[in-house]
Design an enzyme around this catalytic site. Structure first.
Site, PDB file in Angstrom:
ATOM      1  N   CYS A  89      -1.893  -5.139  -3.284  1.00 39.97           N
ATOM      2  CA  CYS A  89      -2.129  -3.698  -3.340  1.00 39.97           C
ATOM      3  C   CYS A  89      -0.852  -2.898  -3.570  1.00 39.97           C
ATOM      4  CB  CYS A  89      -2.864  -3.230  -2.098  1.00 39.97           C
ATOM      5  SG  CYS A  89      -2.142  -3.790  -0.570  1.00 39.97           S
ATOM      6  N   HIS A  91      -2.624  -1.927   3.885  1.00 41.35           N
ATOM      7  CA  HIS A  91      -3.027  -1.569   2.531  1.00 41.35           C
ATOM      8  C   HIS A  91      -2.079  -0.488   2.018  1.00 41.35           C
ATOM      9  CE1 HIS A  91      -5.761  -1.617  -0.776  1.00 41.35           C
ATOM     10  NE2 HIS A  91      -6.169  -0.362  -0.619  1.00 41.35           N
ATOM     11  N   ASP A 135      -7.429   4.839  -5.143  1.00 43.07           N
ATOM     12  CA  ASP A 135      -7.025   3.482  -4.738  1.00 43.07           C
ATOM     13  C   ASP A 135      -7.127   2.567  -5.944  1.00 43.07           C
ATOM     14  OD1 ASP A 135      -6.456   1.108  -3.610  1.00 43.07           O
ATOM     15  OD2 ASP A 135      -7.896   1.283  -1.958  1.00 43.07           O
TER      16      ASP A 135
END
Lengths: 310, 649
Positions: free
Chosen positions: B405, B449, B465
């Site tokens: 991520c 994250h 995201d």
């Protein structure tokens, strides 16, 4: 106190001089329906004691000399084939009862026999009946075994294991007679003749009734407290290999009752417990550590002194 | 040579050795190896001496050893005080005390020291296994203590007495636990470095988060009051990163600006967070928070920050709105920061962004183009991305195309800034594991994250995201759903079989209750609990009074139970009168032994005091009848009592 019981004791004391305690303990054991183990050297009067008790109490008496080649059949009995033509009962097996079928058994030198023969006797003692070739035969009542044992350090013996020892209510020692009693023994007539002349003082039925009366001797809760305190002490104190079993507790209680009855009381006192305690516990307690050097009587004395009467 | 004292039996010595060994064993985990080795050697030596019965070491040797140990600790820890040095000193001196164990008094000192060392173990771990282990240790210590004071008691009864003592302590412990006034803040005032910091950092380089996601450690636990939000909405905001140097994102310098402006708030959610200590100042809340129950401030980039680092477990309630418009008006300074890019780096990415910018008028379309690029150009979501060169973003976008991520968030924000759209990286946690046993969510380090936030005119800061564009299941389900099956995930982050999952969830529920109600039972909880019990306006004074009364009642109760035992044994007047007589005779010089029966006693008295013989026999006979006999008559009892009263020595 029961007059015939008193006569039994008086007669026995005439023959076995200087051993009133042993006579009473043996009687206690008999009244409490236990069996007795006498441990001592040969020739101190073990056999005489058994003889005297059997005669005065009017019991059928059998003596079994235990030897290393004794077989269970020698104790229990054996079925023998009847040859045809000799008798009315032809061609059949007939049971010939062994010496165990008597009211009082003297198992002499029980530790000389092999464990197999020993256990034949001990099972009969425990169950009051024997089973031979599939048939169960009830032993007579009252049924009382006096076993004698030489101290284990003699050569060629099979000492009874602890689990077997537990089947005897008491283990006592005869000990040497004191000087006065010994003089009487040496100067008097032959013991065997006296024994032969002894008259029975009671019937079997009366003995059975006395055994019933032992059960009726009163035990107060204060006394049970004391008894339990003794048992608890043996279980909690560090210097015993293991504590007394509940069976030992029951034996202690019924022996105390029988002693109280012989003493002519209808209730058990702490003193009764203390009197029978060495006989009841000496073969059941094992000391560990530094106390293992003490002999069993000293150990019992120590136990009595360690427990306060509540 | 002096021989070791006979009074210390070998079993007692072994009991003491076991107690000390059990109580110091957990410390081996964090003390320097030489301390543990020295302790073990000393204990072994002592066990050898106990076994052979050889003499204990000479005093001068002990003094030498003590001074040397203290010196080594002072050198090794550069202090004799503080947690680690103190504990090491305590343990070493305790084992040294063993070497001069001669009298029962020394043994008692050792046992008290062992109890004290139990407490020190809780400096390091307060978990349930530690507590259970310490309970077992305490049991051994108490059993040894009983052995020390009652040597004739055999092994099993000793254990039974120890168990009874421990059980009797339970109600007392409960009263003390519930009512003992709590000091606000950590009880032992530990230094800040006492807690290893694990968790999010305020820096982000490629590989940071994927490393963190290998950890099973719990970051925090959340219970929602009411319906929990969707999984896709569970974005727990941590540090917001503005500055990029080509490799690492940092928060940069945030000027104390205007408070954030939230409008169009909808979908409120209420929840309680129990945060594990992470030694950083920030707290976690769902986007966007507007209320929190502990004193903390909201930064201009919507983080919640405390003054002090969180170095003890912290519980707080928070209130958030999941639908919002954030900072429709943003300061020029912030917009500038959100557009900064390092010069010269990543030329190809800049080129790509310029193309998108040229083709799309709308900012939102540019963002869409970027997401579509991630989605369609064969990007892979993986825990083990290849290493990147100097131009990290270019390398990732055009060569490796494999990343975690942080790679996606970093690349996306870079692209946005290159397209002249204000953007920033937000780190935090996403999702969590639902525990249906305790009805709460567990958020672990593996849920760490990173995502992006982009400022669109008229819409404010919008969360985008990019990971969701590549691996939507990461956001919708969890990490393991988004990764290939053979990825090296930590045990906790895998999808385990059902039984293992149940076991894990049950255990975590238990641990959570323990945290909440035992370790987290602070002033606030205590007051709340007592108020719920119906005690109004709780004060310290009231608690101390209540505690004293409670302890008094319990001790009184135990005393009564024990006294009842005593009373039950001698309830009647006959026994009391008999004992009175025995005391009278004891004063006259002939005490009764405890094991001596009445008849025997009378006989003995009669032998020494013929003048008393008659009366004594009479009384002993009556006593035996009354105490052990069957028929009990009131006249006989009265007569007995009268005779006792009239008895004169």
């Amino acid at each position: 106190m029961n007059p015939s019981l008193n006569n039994v004791i008086l007669q026995a004391e005439q023959v076995i001089a200087g051993k009133p305690q042993q006579i009473r303990l043996a009687l206690t054991c008999l009244l409490a329906r236990g069996h007795l183990l006498i441990e001592d050297l040969p020739g101190v009067g073990k056999t005489t004691l058994a003889h005297v008790l059997a005669r005065t109490l009017g019991l059928q008496f059998q003596r079994i000399q235990f030897t290393s080649d004794l077989l269970p059949a020698d104790i229990l009995g054996v079925s023998v084939y009847q040859r045809a033509g000799s008798d009315a009962t032809t061609g059949k097996f007939e049971f010939h009862p062994g010496p165990i079928f008597a009211q009082m058994i003297l198992a002499d030198e029980v530790n000389r026999a092999t464990p197999k023969a020993q256990s034949a006797l001990l099972e009969a003692m425990e169950e009051q009946q024997v089973t031979i070739e599939g048939t169960t035969r009830v032993l007579p009542a009252p049924f009382f075994v006096i076993a004698t044992q030489n101290p284990a350090y003699q050569v060629g013996t099979f000492p009874l294991p602890e689990s077997q020892l537990d089947r005897f209510m008491m283990r006592i020692r005869m000990g040497y007679p004191d000087a006065q009693a010994e003089r009487g023994l040496l100067s008097g007539t032959d013991r065997r003749e006296i024994v032969a002349r002894l008259e029975p003082q009671m019937e079997s039925a009366e003995l059975l009734a006395l055994q019933q009366r032992v059960k009726a001797v009163f035990v107060s809760s204060a006394l049970l407290d004391y008894l339990q305190a003794i048992l608890r002490h043996t279980r909690e104190a560090a210097h015993y290999a293991h504590g007394l079993s509940p069976r030992a507790g029951l034996a202690l209680l019924s022996a105390s009752r029988a002693w109280a009855l012989i003493d002519g009381r209808d209730a058990v006192l702490p003193e009764d417990v203390q009197t029978v305690l060495p006989g009841v516990v000496s073969h059941r307690l094992q000391a560990v550590g530094e106390r293992s050097r003490l002999d069993s009587d000293a150990l019992a004395r120590e136990l009595i002194e360690a427990v306060a009467i509540p | 040579m002096r021989k070791s004292n006979e009074a210390m039996s070998k079993p007692l010595l072994y009991g003491l050795l076991l107690s000390i060994l059990m109580v110091i064993a957990p410390h081996a985990d964090h003390l320097p190896p030489w301390v543990s080795t020295l302790c073990a050697a000393l204990l072994l030596w002592r066990a050898y001496l106990a076994r052979t019965g050889n003499a204990l070491p000479r005093r001068w040797l002990l003094i030498l050893l003590t001074v040397a140990s203290a010196g080594s600790i002072a050198i090794s820890f550069r202090s004799l005080f503080g947690r680690d040095a103190g504990v090491a000193l305590l343990i070493l001196l305790t084992t040294l005390k063993f070497m001069e164990l001669r009298s029962p008094r020394d043994a008692a000192v050792l046992l008290y020291l062992a109890c004290f060392i139990i407490i020190t173990n809780f400096f390091y771990s307060q978990s349930i296994p530690t507590a259970l282990y310490m309970l077992a240790t305490l049991f051994v210590i108490i059993a040894t203590w009983i052995h020390l004071h009652a040597q004739t008691v055999a092994f099993r009864p000793r254990l039974r007495i120890a168990a009874i003592l421990l059980l009797q302590a339970v109600p007392l412990t409960l009263v003390l636990f519930v009512l003992f006034p709590r000091v606000p803040g950590p009880l032992w005032g530990l230094p800040q470095d006492a807690f290893a910091s694990s968790g999010l950092n305020d820096k982000m380089s490629p590989g940071d988060l994927s490393r963190l996601s290998l950890s099973d450690a719990v970051a925090f636990r959340v219970s929602y009051n009411g319906k929990p939000p969707l999984r896709e909405q569970m974005y727990w905001r941590g540090p917001v990163l503005w500055d990029f140097d080509g490799r690492t994102w940092t928060p940069g310098i945030t000027l104390p600006g205007a408070a954030p402006q939230f409008t169009g708030l909808e979908q409120p959610v209420d929840y309680t967070v129990t945060l594990e200590p992470h030694n950083k100042t920030w707290l976690f809340a769902l986007d966007v928070p507007d209320n929190i129950s502990v004193p903390a401030g909201l930064t201009p980039d919507f983080q919640i920050v405390q003054k002090e680092p969180v170095n003890a477990r912290l519980r707080y309630q928070a209130h958030s709105h999941l639908i919002y418009r954030a900072n429709l008006q943003e300061t020029r300074w912030q917009i500038q920061r959100a557009l900064q890019l390092p010069l010269h780096f990543n030329p190809r990415a800049r080129q790509l962004a310029k193309e998108w910018r040229a083709n799309n008028i709308n900012d939102i379309d540019v963002a869409r183009a970027a997401l579509a690029y991630f989605n369609q150009k064969g990007f892979l979501y993986t825990l083990e991305p290849p290493l990147l060169g100097a131009n990290t973003v270019d390398d990732f976008l055009f060569n490796s195309k494999r990343g975690f991520c942080e790679h996606y968030a970093s690349a996306f924000v870079f692209l946005m800034r290159a397209a002249h759209i204000p953007a920033r990286v937000v780190t935090g946690y996403q999702g969590g594991e639902y525990n249906d046993v305790g009805n709460y969510y567990i958020v672990r380090q593996s849920d760490a994250h990173a995502w992006a936030e982009v400022w669109f005119a008229g819409q404010g800061w919008v969360r985008i995201d990019p990971t969701a564009a590549v691996a939507p299941s990461r956001v919708k389900n969890n990490l393991s759903a988004a990764l290939p099956d053979n990825a090296a995930l930590p045990f906790m982050a895998r999808n385990p079989p059902q039984w293992a999952l149940n076991l894990r969830l049950n255990w975590d529920t238990l641990a959570n209750r323990w945290n909440q109600w035992v370790l987290g039972y602070d002033t606030e909880r205590q007051f709340a609990f007592l108020t719920r019990l119906g005690i109004e306006s709780v004060t310290w004074q009231k608690m101390v009074i209540g505690m004293t009364i409670g302890l008094g009642l319990l001790v009184g109760l135990f005393a009564l139970l024990m006294l009842r035992h005593l009373f039950a044994r001698q309830p009647d007047k006959v026994q009391a009168a008999w004992l009175r007589l025995c005391r009278k005779l004891a004063r006259a010089g002939s005490p009764r032994a405890a094991h001596e029966g009445a008849q025997d006693y009378a006989t003995r008295i009669a032998a020494t005091r013929p003048d008393l013989a008659e009366a004594m026999r009479d009384i002993a006979g009556r006593y035996s009848m009354l105490r052990y006999g069957k028929a009990q008559s009131e006249p006989a009892r009265r007569e007995f009592l009268k005779r006792i009263t009239n008895f004169k020595t």
